[in-house]
Design a protein around this motif. Sequence first.
Motif, PDB file in Angstrom:
ATOM      1  N   PHE A   1      28.355 -32.450  42.003  1.00  0.00           N
ATOM      2  CA  PHE A   1      28.427 -32.618  42.982  1.00  0.00           C
ATOM      3  C   PHE A   1      27.521 -32.543  44.351  1.00  0.00           C
ATOM      4  O   PHE A   1      27.663 -33.470  45.036  1.00  0.00           O
ATOM      5  N   VAL A   2      26.485 -31.435  43.796  1.00  0.00           N
ATOM      6  CA  VAL A   2      25.548 -30.943  44.639  1.00  0.00           C
ATOM      7  C   VAL A   2      24.682 -32.590  44.184  1.00  0.00           C
ATOM      8  O   VAL A   2      23.895 -33.071  45.498  1.00  0.00           O
ATOM      9  N   ASN A   3      24.476 -33.128  43.652  1.00  0.00           N
ATOM     10  CA  ASN A   3      23.421 -34.015  43.547  1.00  0.00           C
ATOM     11  C   ASN A   3      24.298 -35.604  44.263  1.00  0.00           C
ATOM     12  O   ASN A   3      23.540 -36.172  44.376  1.00  0.00           O
ATOM     13  N   SER A   4      25.399 -35.037  44.165  1.00  0.00           N
ATOM     14  CA  SER A   4      25.851 -36.464  44.989  1.00  0.00           C
ATOM     15  C   SER A   4      26.208 -36.621  46.906  1.00  0.00           C
ATOM     16  O   SER A   4      26.988 -37.189  47.020  1.00  0.00           O
ATOM     17  N   VAL A   5      25.285 -35.436  47.409  1.00  0.00           N
ATOM     18  CA  VAL A   5      25.864 -34.951  48.778  1.00  0.00           C
ATOM     19  C   VAL A   5      24.445 -35.920  49.162  1.00  0.00           C
ATOM     20  O   VAL A   5      23.749 -34.803  48.653  1.00  0.00           O
ATOM     21  N   PRO A   6      24.572 -36.516  50.029  1.00  0.00           N
ATOM     22  CA  PRO A   6      22.898 -37.102  50.494  1.00  0.00           C
ATOM     23  C   PRO A   6      23.190 -35.712  51.913  1.00  0.00           C
ATOM     24  O   PRO A   6      22.990 -35.380  52.658  1.00  0.00           O
ATOM     25  N   ASP A   7      21.427 -36.005  51.577  1.00  0.00           N
ATOM     26  CA  ASP A   7      20.186 -35.395  53.020  1.00  0.00           C
ATOM     27  C   ASP A   7      21.264 -33.710  52.680  1.00  0.00           C
ATOM     28  O   ASP A   7      22.004 -32.969  54.041  1.00  0.00           O
ATOM     29  N   SER A   8      21.365 -32.711  51.825  1.00  0.00           N
ATOM     30  CA  SER A   8      21.808 -31.788  51.553  1.00  0.00           C
ATOM     31  C   SER A   8      20.971 -30.760  50.880  1.00  0.00           C
ATOM     32  O   SER A   8      19.823 -30.903  50.687  1.00  0.00           O
ATOM     33  N   VAL A   9      21.432 -29.604  51.426  1.00  0.00           N
ATOM     34  CA  VAL A   9      20.631 -28.376  50.934  1.00  0.00           C
ATOM     35  C   VAL A   9      21.321 -27.585  49.913  1.00  0.00           C
ATOM     36  O   VAL A   9      22.685 -27.657  50.702  1.00  0.00           O
ATOM     37  N   LEU A  10      20.921 -26.785  48.812  1.00  0.00           N
ATOM     38  CA  LEU A  10      22.525 -25.681  47.865  1.00  0.00           C
ATOM     39  C   LEU A  10      21.725 -24.665  48.251  1.00  0.00           C
ATOM     40  O   LEU A  10      20.369 -23.965  48.836  1.00  0.00           O
ATOM     41  N   ILE A  11      22.761 -23.793  49.031  1.00  0.00           N
ATOM     42  CA  ILE A  11      22.965 -22.129  49.133  1.00  0.00           C
ATOM     43  C   ILE A  11      23.475 -21.891  48.099  1.00  0.00           C
ATOM     44  O   ILE A  11      25.469 -21.856  48.799  1.00  0.00           O
ATOM     45  N   SER A  12      23.416 -20.872  46.778  1.00  0.00           N
ATOM     46  CA  SER A  12      24.684 -20.806  45.598  1.00  0.00           C
ATOM     47  C   SER A  12      24.744 -18.637  46.478  1.00  0.00           C
ATOM     48  O   SER A  12      23.420 -18.230  45.894  1.00  0.00           O
ATOM     49  N   ILE A  13      25.691 -18.507  46.195  1.00  0.00           N
ATOM     50  CA  ILE A  13      25.639 -17.262  46.601  1.00  0.00           C
ATOM     51  C   ILE A  13      26.402 -15.854  45.494  1.00  0.00           C
ATOM     52  O   ILE A  13      26.984 -16.647  44.607  1.00  0.00           O
ATOM     53  N   HIS A  14      25.497 -15.531  45.175  1.00  0.00           N
ATOM     54  CA  HIS A  14      25.306 -14.458  43.747  1.00  0.00           C
ATOM     55  C   HIS A  14      25.235 -12.853  44.396  1.00  0.00           C
ATOM     56  O   HIS A  14      25.024 -12.704  45.306  1.00  0.00           O
ATOM     57  N   GLN A  15      25.432 -12.241  42.928  1.00  0.00           N
ATOM     58  CA  GLN A  15      25.316 -10.981  43.511  1.00  0.00           C
ATOM     59  C   GLN A  15      24.372 -10.006  41.850  1.00  0.00           C
ATOM     60  O   GLN A  15      24.602 -10.772  40.972  1.00  0.00           O
ATOM     61  N   ASN A  16      23.357  -9.449  42.290  1.00  0.00           N
ATOM     62  CA  ASN A  16      22.893  -8.311  40.825  1.00  0.00           C
ATOM     63  C   ASN A  16      23.331  -7.191  40.511  1.00  0.00           C
ATOM     64  O   ASN A  16      24.087  -7.001  41.017  1.00  0.00           O
ATOM     65  N   HIS A  17      22.878  -7.674  38.636  1.00  0.00           N
ATOM     66  CA  HIS A  17      23.155  -6.341  38.112  1.00  0.00           C
ATOM     67  C   HIS A  17      21.988  -5.542  37.302  1.00  0.00           C
ATOM     68  O   HIS A  17      21.166  -6.414  36.849  1.00  0.00           O
ATOM     69  N   TYR A  18      22.234  -4.667  37.265  1.00  0.00           N
ATOM     70  CA  TYR A  18      20.677  -3.993  36.096  1.00  0.00           C
ATOM     71  C   TYR A  18      20.803  -2.868  35.656  1.00  0.00           C
ATOM     72  O   TYR A  18      21.861  -1.875  36.018  1.00  0.00           O
ATOM     73  N   GLU A  19      20.655  -2.150  34.631  1.00  0.00           N
ATOM     74  CA  GLU A  19      20.893  -1.133  34.266  1.00  0.00           C
ATOM     75  C   GLU A  19      20.367  -0.126  34.856  1.00  0.00           C
ATOM     76  O   GLU A  19      21.057   1.063  34.529  1.00  0.00           O
ATOM     77  N   ASN A  20      19.261  -0.036  35.645  1.00  0.00           N
ATOM     78  CA  ASN A  20      18.944   1.212  36.755  1.00  0.00           C
ATOM     79  C   ASN A  20      19.849   0.602  37.476  1.00  0.00           C
ATOM     80  O   ASN A  20      19.318   0.567  38.360  1.00  0.00           O
TER      81      ASN A  20
END
Length: 227
Positions: free
Chosen positions: A113-132
């Motif tokens: 899908f991302v590569n099919s949209v012309p003149d686009s930018v991708l913003i992927s939203i995630h969250q982090n996790h760490y043992e500390n």
Amino acid sequence: MKRFYIIMTTVTFIFICIFSFNKIKSAENTANALKVSSKYTVIIDAGHGGKDAGTTGIDNTPEKKINLEIALRLRDFLEVSGINCVLIREHDNEFYPEGTNTNRSDLYNRLDFVNSVPDSVLISIHQNHYENEAEWGTQIWYSANTPESKVLADGVLNAVKEFLQPDNKRENKVSDSSYYLLYKASVPSIMIECGFMSNRKENNKLQDPDYQNDMAFSILTGICTEV
């Protein structure tokens, strides 16, 4: 009430943009920069979804829920600002368009899908996790495939630090093959790890609707400045 908040915040955003573009030498250059941003479609990827919960917070809140809340708010801000955008998912689901093979990872569908949209930018939203549990703060990974990716990542992180996290000392990092979408995307692409759900204080913030609005607004500002 939510729509009213977005409209009022967007008015503030206009003034912020004026100051952000003070770096540009002339009014003509400023106008050109705004025209360029309107030519792009921002693809918003709310990470995970459906059976894929992502990581979990210190209180067992699933990452997928926080990702979607911030993504929806970012969508609203972009639309009010007149910037084209599209969400990969709007609900708690994996991404399997009709006719696609549900036995393979939905990451392949997201990439297609991302590569099919012309003149686009991708913003992927995630969250982090760490043992500390002391680790905190937004960090962004960017694709090595286009030079614009790093520029976009720096613009967004600078905005987050300015408006939300002035004590954040983290730096952005180039992605490797473990970040599949960024590694394979042909468009400028970043993955925003908005915060650490393993940190109790930050986990609570990430579930606060006001903080989610502020995070989405900061991302919007970074996009407006650099795209």
